[in-house]
Design a protein around this motif. Structure first.
Motif, PDB file in Angstrom:
ATOM      1  N   CYS A   8      38.330  23.136  53.569  1.00  0.00           N
ATOM      2  CA  CYS A   8      38.571  21.922  52.787  1.00  0.00           C
ATOM      3  C   CYS A   8      38.841  22.270  51.323  1.00  0.00           C
ATOM      4  O   CYS A   8      39.754  21.718  50.702  1.00  0.00           O
ATOM      5  CB  CYS A   8      37.375  20.992  52.910  1.00  0.00           C
ATOM      6  SG  CYS A   8      37.633  19.352  52.244  1.00  0.00           S
ATOM      7  N   ALA A   9      38.076  23.205  50.770  1.00  0.00           N
ATOM      8  CA  ALA A   9      38.261  23.603  49.374  1.00  0.00           C
ATOM      9  C   ALA A   9      39.617  24.257  49.162  1.00  0.00           C
ATOM     10  O   ALA A   9      40.288  24.008  48.153  1.00  0.00           O
ATOM     11  CB  ALA A   9      37.144  24.554  48.947  1.00  0.00           C
ATOM     12  N   ASP A  27      46.439  31.743  44.580  1.00  0.00           N
ATOM     13  CA  ASP A  27      45.476  32.279  45.547  1.00  0.00           C
ATOM     14  C   ASP A  27      44.323  32.965  44.828  1.00  0.00           C
ATOM     15  O   ASP A  27      43.173  32.876  45.253  1.00  0.00           O
ATOM     16  CB  ASP A  27      46.158  33.273  46.483  1.00  0.00           C
ATOM     17  CG  ASP A  27      47.133  32.606  47.435  1.00  0.00           C
ATOM     18  OD1 ASP A  27      46.918  31.430  47.797  1.00  0.00           O
ATOM     19  OD2 ASP A  27      48.108  33.265  47.821  1.00  0.00           O
ATOM     20  N   GLU A  28      44.620  33.646  43.735  1.00  0.00           N
ATOM     21  CA  GLU A  28      43.592  34.344  42.980  1.00  0.00           C
ATOM     22  C   GLU A  28      42.579  33.364  42.391  1.00  0.00           C
ATOM     23  O   GLU A  28      41.369  33.613  42.404  1.00  0.00           O
ATOM     24  CB  GLU A  28      44.230  35.199  41.877  1.00  0.00           C
ATOM     25  CG  GLU A  28      44.989  36.405  42.407  1.00  0.00           C
ATOM     26  CD  GLU A  28      46.345  36.079  43.040  1.00  0.00           C
ATOM     27  OE1 GLU A  28      46.890  34.974  42.825  1.00  0.00           O
ATOM     28  OE2 GLU A  28      46.846  36.931  43.789  1.00  0.00           O
ATOM     29  N   LEU A  34      35.932  30.266  45.284  1.00  0.00           N
ATOM     30  CA  LEU A  34      35.182  30.350  46.533  1.00  0.00           C
ATOM     31  C   LEU A  34      34.356  31.619  46.671  1.00  0.00           C
ATOM     32  O   LEU A  34      33.550  31.739  47.593  1.00  0.00           O
ATOM     33  CB  LEU A  34      36.151  30.270  47.718  1.00  0.00           C
ATOM     34  CG  LEU A  34      36.945  28.979  47.846  1.00  0.00           C
ATOM     35  CD1 LEU A  34      37.921  29.078  49.010  1.00  0.00           C
ATOM     36  CD2 LEU A  34      36.012  27.799  48.039  1.00  0.00           C
ATOM     37  N   GLY A  35      34.604  32.579  45.792  1.00  0.00           N
ATOM     38  CA  GLY A  35      33.880  33.841  45.884  1.00  0.00           C
ATOM     39  C   GLY A  35      34.365  34.713  47.035  1.00  0.00           C
ATOM     40  O   GLY A  35      33.579  35.415  47.663  1.00  0.00           O
ATOM     41  N   VAL A  36      35.667  34.630  47.313  1.00  0.00           N
ATOM     42  CA  VAL A  36      36.275  35.450  48.365  1.00  0.00           C
ATOM     43  C   VAL A  36      37.448  36.216  47.768  1.00  0.00           C
ATOM     44  O   VAL A  36      37.821  35.999  46.617  1.00  0.00           O
ATOM     45  CB  VAL A  36      36.761  34.577  49.556  1.00  0.00           C
ATOM     46  CG1 VAL A  36      35.596  33.840  50.190  1.00  0.00           C
ATOM     47  CG2 VAL A  36      37.844  33.600  49.143  1.00  0.00           C
ATOM     48  N   SER A  37      38.047  37.088  48.561  1.00  0.00           N
ATOM     49  CA  SER A  37      39.207  37.833  48.076  1.00  0.00           C
ATOM     50  C   SER A  37      40.455  36.954  48.144  1.00  0.00           C
ATOM     51  O   SER A  37      40.507  36.001  48.929  1.00  0.00           O
ATOM     52  CB  SER A  37      39.425  39.085  48.925  1.00  0.00           C
ATOM     53  OG  SER A  37      39.938  38.729  50.201  1.00  0.00           O
ATOM     54  N   PRO A  38      41.478  37.263  47.326  1.00  0.00           N
ATOM     55  CA  PRO A  38      42.741  36.520  47.421  1.00  0.00           C
ATOM     56  C   PRO A  38      43.340  36.581  48.830  1.00  0.00           C
ATOM     57  O   PRO A  38      43.910  35.608  49.304  1.00  0.00           O
ATOM     58  CB  PRO A  38      43.646  37.214  46.404  1.00  0.00           C
ATOM     59  CG  PRO A  38      42.697  37.774  45.394  1.00  0.00           C
ATOM     60  CD  PRO A  38      41.498  38.204  46.205  1.00  0.00           C
ATOM     61  N   ARG A  39      43.176  37.707  49.491  1.00  0.00           N
ATOM     62  CA  ARG A  39      43.699  37.827  50.860  1.00  0.00           C
ATOM     63  C   ARG A  39      43.008  36.833  51.798  1.00  0.00           C
ATOM     64  O   ARG A  39      43.656  36.219  52.651  1.00  0.00           O
ATOM     65  CB  ARG A  39      43.510  39.254  51.352  1.00  0.00           C
ATOM     66  CG  ARG A  39      44.080  39.478  52.722  1.00  0.00           C
ATOM     67  CD  ARG A  39      43.976  40.925  53.120  1.00  0.00           C
ATOM     68  NE  ARG A  39      44.455  41.074  54.485  1.00  0.00           N
ATOM     69  CZ  ARG A  39      44.684  42.216  55.051  1.00  0.00           C
ATOM     70  NH1 ARG A  39      44.489  43.339  54.393  1.00  0.00           N
ATOM     71  NH2 ARG A  39      45.107  42.269  56.283  1.00  0.00           N
ATOM     72  N   THR A  40      41.699  36.669  51.645  1.00  0.00           N
ATOM     73  CA  THR A  40      40.968  35.701  52.467  1.00  0.00           C
ATOM     74  C   THR A  40      41.426  34.285  52.165  1.00  0.00           C
ATOM     75  O   THR A  40      41.617  33.479  53.082  1.00  0.00           O
ATOM     76  CB  THR A  40      39.451  35.838  52.248  1.00  0.00           C
ATOM     77  OG1 THR A  40      39.048  37.147  52.667  1.00  0.00           O
ATOM     78  CG2 THR A  40      38.667  34.795  53.018  1.00  0.00           C
TER      79      THR A  40
END
Length: 80
Positions: A8-9, A27-28, A34-40
């Protein structure tokens, strides 16, 4: 459809546009939020686009608003 808060975010962030219609969220930026990688962040967005049948990330956000998963106004609450 959109099953998790993280999904959702991501779709909500991609639906954001500036007043002149330009995309403002990368994406970055989403990954940092979200505290994840850009790839995620990209993987989540692409999975949602496929699941929703959307041709763009913005369209995925618009579809999420239509089905009540996202508020139609910034700061609003989803209807479902």
């Amino acid at each position: 459809m959109i099953n998790t808060d993280r999904e959702c975010a991501v779709v909500s962030a991609h639906a954001e546009r500036s007043s002149d219609g330009a995309m403002v969220i990368t994406d970055e930026t989403i990954a940092k939020r979200l505290g994840v990688s850009p790839r995620t962040a990209r993987r989540i967005a692409n999975t949602l686009m496929t699941r929703l049948g959307a041709r763009s990330r913005f369209q995925a956000g618009a579809m999420a608003v239509q089905v009540g998963r996202l508020p139609d106004q910034p700061g609003g609450t989803p209807s479902a």
